[in-house]
Design an enzyme around this catalytic site. Structure first.
Site, PDB file in Angstrom:
ATOM      1  N   TYR A  15      37.152   8.224  21.769  1.00 12.65           N
ATOM      2  CA  TYR A  15      37.244   9.279  22.752  1.00 12.65           C
ATOM      3  C   TYR A  15      38.251  10.347  22.289  1.00 12.65           C
ATOM      4  O   TYR A  15      39.046  10.125  21.399  1.00 12.65           O
ATOM      5  CB  TYR A  15      37.597   8.707  24.111  1.00 12.65           C
ATOM      6  CG  TYR A  15      38.996   8.205  24.279  1.00 12.65           C
ATOM      7  CD1 TYR A  15      39.650   8.395  25.482  1.00 12.65           C
ATOM      8  CD2 TYR A  15      39.671   7.557  23.254  1.00 12.65           C
ATOM      9  CE1 TYR A  15      40.938   7.947  25.662  1.00 12.65           C
ATOM     10  CE2 TYR A  15      40.960   7.093  23.442  1.00 12.65           C
ATOM     11  CZ  TYR A  15      41.583   7.304  24.625  1.00 12.65           C
ATOM     12  OH  TYR A  15      42.866   6.871  24.810  1.00 12.65           O
ATOM     13  N   GLY A 246      49.827   7.978  22.458  1.00 10.65           N
ATOM     14  CA  GLY A 246      48.663   7.179  22.069  1.00 10.65           C
ATOM     15  C   GLY A 246      48.017   6.554  23.288  1.00 10.65           C
ATOM     16  O   GLY A 246      48.488   6.721  24.407  1.00 10.65           O
ATOM     17  N   LYS A 247      46.939   5.844  23.036  1.00 11.98           N
ATOM     18  CA  LYS A 247      46.190   5.216  24.124  1.00 11.98           C
ATOM     19  C   LYS A 247      47.087   4.388  25.023  1.00 11.98           C
ATOM     20  O   LYS A 247      46.932   4.359  26.227  1.00 11.98           O
ATOM     21  CB  LYS A 247      45.131   4.276  23.555  1.00 11.98           C
ATOM     22  CG  LYS A 247      43.894   4.997  23.089  1.00 11.98           C
ATOM     23  CD  LYS A 247      42.796   3.997  22.789  1.00 11.98           C
ATOM     24  CE  LYS A 247      41.747   4.672  21.902  1.00 11.98           C
ATOM     25  NZ  LYS A 247      40.677   3.810  21.505  1.00 11.98           N
ATOM     26  N   ARG A 248      48.024   3.672  24.375  1.00 12.39           N
ATOM     27  CA  ARG A 248      48.848   2.761  25.153  1.00 12.39           C
ATOM     28  C   ARG A 248      49.826   3.468  26.089  1.00 12.39           C
ATOM     29  O   ARG A 248      50.368   2.860  27.003  1.00 12.39           O
ATOM     30  CB  ARG A 248      49.603   1.816  24.216  1.00 12.39           C
ATOM     31  CG  ARG A 248      48.948   0.447  24.236  1.00 12.39           C
ATOM     32  CD  ARG A 248      49.673  -0.506  23.336  1.00 12.39           C
ATOM     33  NE  ARG A 248      49.013  -0.530  22.041  1.00 12.39           N
ATOM     34  CZ  ARG A 248      49.626  -0.792  20.910  1.00 12.39           C
ATOM     35  NH1 ARG A 248      50.916  -0.988  20.890  1.00 12.39           N
ATOM     36  NH2 ARG A 248      48.951  -0.839  19.781  1.00 12.39           N
ATOM     37  N   GLY A 250      48.953   5.698  28.012  1.00 12.54           N
ATOM     38  CA  GLY A 250      48.132   6.267  29.075  1.00 12.54           C
ATOM     39  C   GLY A 250      47.505   7.587  28.691  1.00 12.54           C
ATOM     40  O   GLY A 250      47.178   8.392  29.554  1.00 12.54           O
TER      41      GLY A 250
END
Ligand code: GLU
Length: 480
Positions: A15, A246-248, A250
């Protein structure tokens, strides 16, 4: 600067999140500002990281943000194809130039051997540089063999439009792989070929590529290419700590924010200003203003911290701005899918009335779902909500009932149910009951909505209408 040719060159590996979409915004702004072009190029040569559907997500994101590309997938253009996986012949033709001039070689060294070299260096505690192990008599290239660049290590200097004057020594320049075993080019090689073929004048990308730039400079040189303007965009940092978002942390995908009711205008505005300003205090920019004001030299060199609260604040500002400048219908047109289910059976006209009194409290359009439910469905009566309310807990049940009854009779007497008459009636009620506004108005507000807040009481009652308002007040009076 005139007719800058820029590109956004994402890899379809998943994404597209807040952290990477900014490298589409700045190239877009520069292209539009200078009357140039922005190319969309899909860098899909890493087959292992390829994710089905990721390209469509990229296109969807750019379209939503209003970053139309001038050449690329869907629309085509004179420099296609725009998927790297469809350009293999082109990379092979370019690498042949380097093989022919002795600046690249086919490398037959087995992977185990390379591991051995690496171990050797780590034991000796010296940096591993492949060029020190370059095979002496490389064979003719055949499929299945990687092709490496033959480095020309030396002091290199260059200017980065954001980072300024840069310098690097020979120790960072190596025989990097140009074509992998599978015949696909590496990013390092493919982007140089494509940028050259596509006439890109400004390479704008994340700062993570800065450390490889000395190798890129050597390749430009070996190919006799003029180097484009190099623009390293600092990272967007996670809300906490000193790390890349990053993704982590949020980092949601950009389209998730859209689906949560963030407006494209707000997202574009927020991201463009994350790490850039025009030197004034201005915070709200339309796309057109950004195109006019953007400049490379005001991109900040340090990472910019992602702040979702600020994004949502800005979204609230944009919601208001659209309503105030373009009218209720224009904002209403953006709200499809954000209303509570129960709203569906109500006419558009009624929903527009609701929107008109509540829009200035929205942070996202999806707030409509919770904030407006009581306009469409009778709330569940919970007398404890009233009895424990901080303004009402001092009043006895009898007082509450009496106050509700007085309110009902005063409001029922209104002939023409409208904002002004409602306000007058509420004022009279206040004077006659001798209660504080917080007491009287909280009671009526809770009784008709059972919501944590509502727009101004007269406006709320006006939109709910006489019948609903009085029915709800009566029901609560009976329940107390
Ligand atoms: N494909 C690279 C990435 O997604 C793009 C870097 C560039 O813009 O050259 O990180």
């Amino acid at each position: 600067m005139k007719n800058a040719i820029t590109r956004f060159a994402p890899s379809p590996t998943g994404y597209i999140h807040i952290g990477n979409v900014r490298s589409a915004i700045y190239p877009y702004l520069i292209a539009r500002q200078t009357g140039g072009k922005m190319i969309l190029r899909i860098e899909d040569t890493d087959r292992e990281r390829y994710v089905e559907g990721a390209t469509e997500l990229i296109e969807d994101t750019l379209k939503w943000l209003g970053l139309e590309w001038d050449e690329g997938p869907i629309i085509g253009g004179p420099n296609g194809p725009y998927f790297q996986s469809e350009r293999l012949d082109i990379y092979h033709a370019w690498v042949k130039k380097l093989l022919d001039s002795g600046r690249a070689y086919a490398d037959p060294t087995p992977a185990e051997k390379i591991d051995e070299y690496r171990r050797e260096c780590s034991e000796k505690k010296i940096p591993f540089l492949y060029r020190n192990y370059r095979p002496e008599n490389p064979p003719e290239w055949e499929p299945g063999m990687p092709i490496r660049f033959k480095a020309d290590p030396k002091e290199r200097e260059w200017v980065d439009a954001v980072m300024g004057e840069m310098k690097a020594g020979p120790e960072v320049q190596d025989d990097i792989i140009l074509i992998k075993k599978d015949g696909y080019p590496t990013y390092n090689f493919a982007h140089i070929v494509d940028d050259a073929e596509m006439g890109v004048t400004h390479v704008m990308r994340g700062v993570e590529y800065l450390s490889s730039t000395p190798n890129y400079l050597a390749i430009y040189e070996a190919l006799g290419l003029e180097r484009p303007v190099l623009v390293s965009l600092p990272h967007i940092l996670a809300p906490q700590g000193n790390k890349k978002l990053g993704k982590r942390d949020g980092a949601k995908s950009v389209t998730e924010y859209r689906d949560d009711g963030v407006l494209a205008e707000a997202m574009l505005n927020y991201l463009a200003c994350l790490g850039w300003n025009d030197g004034t205090e201005q915070e709200m920019y339309t796309k057109q203003e950004l195109i006019e004001r953007f400049s490379l030299d005001r991109i900040q060199t340090s990472g910019a911290r992602y702040d979702e609260t600020k994004l949502l604040w800005m979204n609230g500002q944009w919601i208001r701005r659209i309503f105030d400048e373009q009218g209720a219908h224009a904002l209403y047109d953006r709200t499809a899918g954000f209303w509570p289910e129960e709203a569906e059976t109500y006419p558009e006209e009624y929903r527009i009335k609701v929107l008109s009194i509540i829009y200035d409290r929205l942070k996202t359009l999806s707030d409509l779902r919770e904030m407006t439910r009581y306009f469409f469905v009778d709330p569940e009566i919970n007398t404890d909500t009233i009895k424990t309310n901080k303004f009402l807990k001092k009043l006895s049940e009898a007082e509450l009932e009496d106050l509700l009854k007085k309110s009902i009779s005063k409001l029922s007497a209104i002939e023409d149910w409208n904002e002004d008459n409602l306000q007058n009636a509420l004022n009279e009620l206040l004077a006659e009951s001798g209660k504080k506004p917080a007491e009287l108005f909280s009671l009526i507000r809770i009784a008709v909505s059972f919501a944590p807040f509502s727009p101004a009481l007269n406006l709320t009652l006006n939109v709910l209408g006489r019948e609903t308002s009085l029915a709800r007040l009566n029901a609560v009076a009976a329940a107390i």
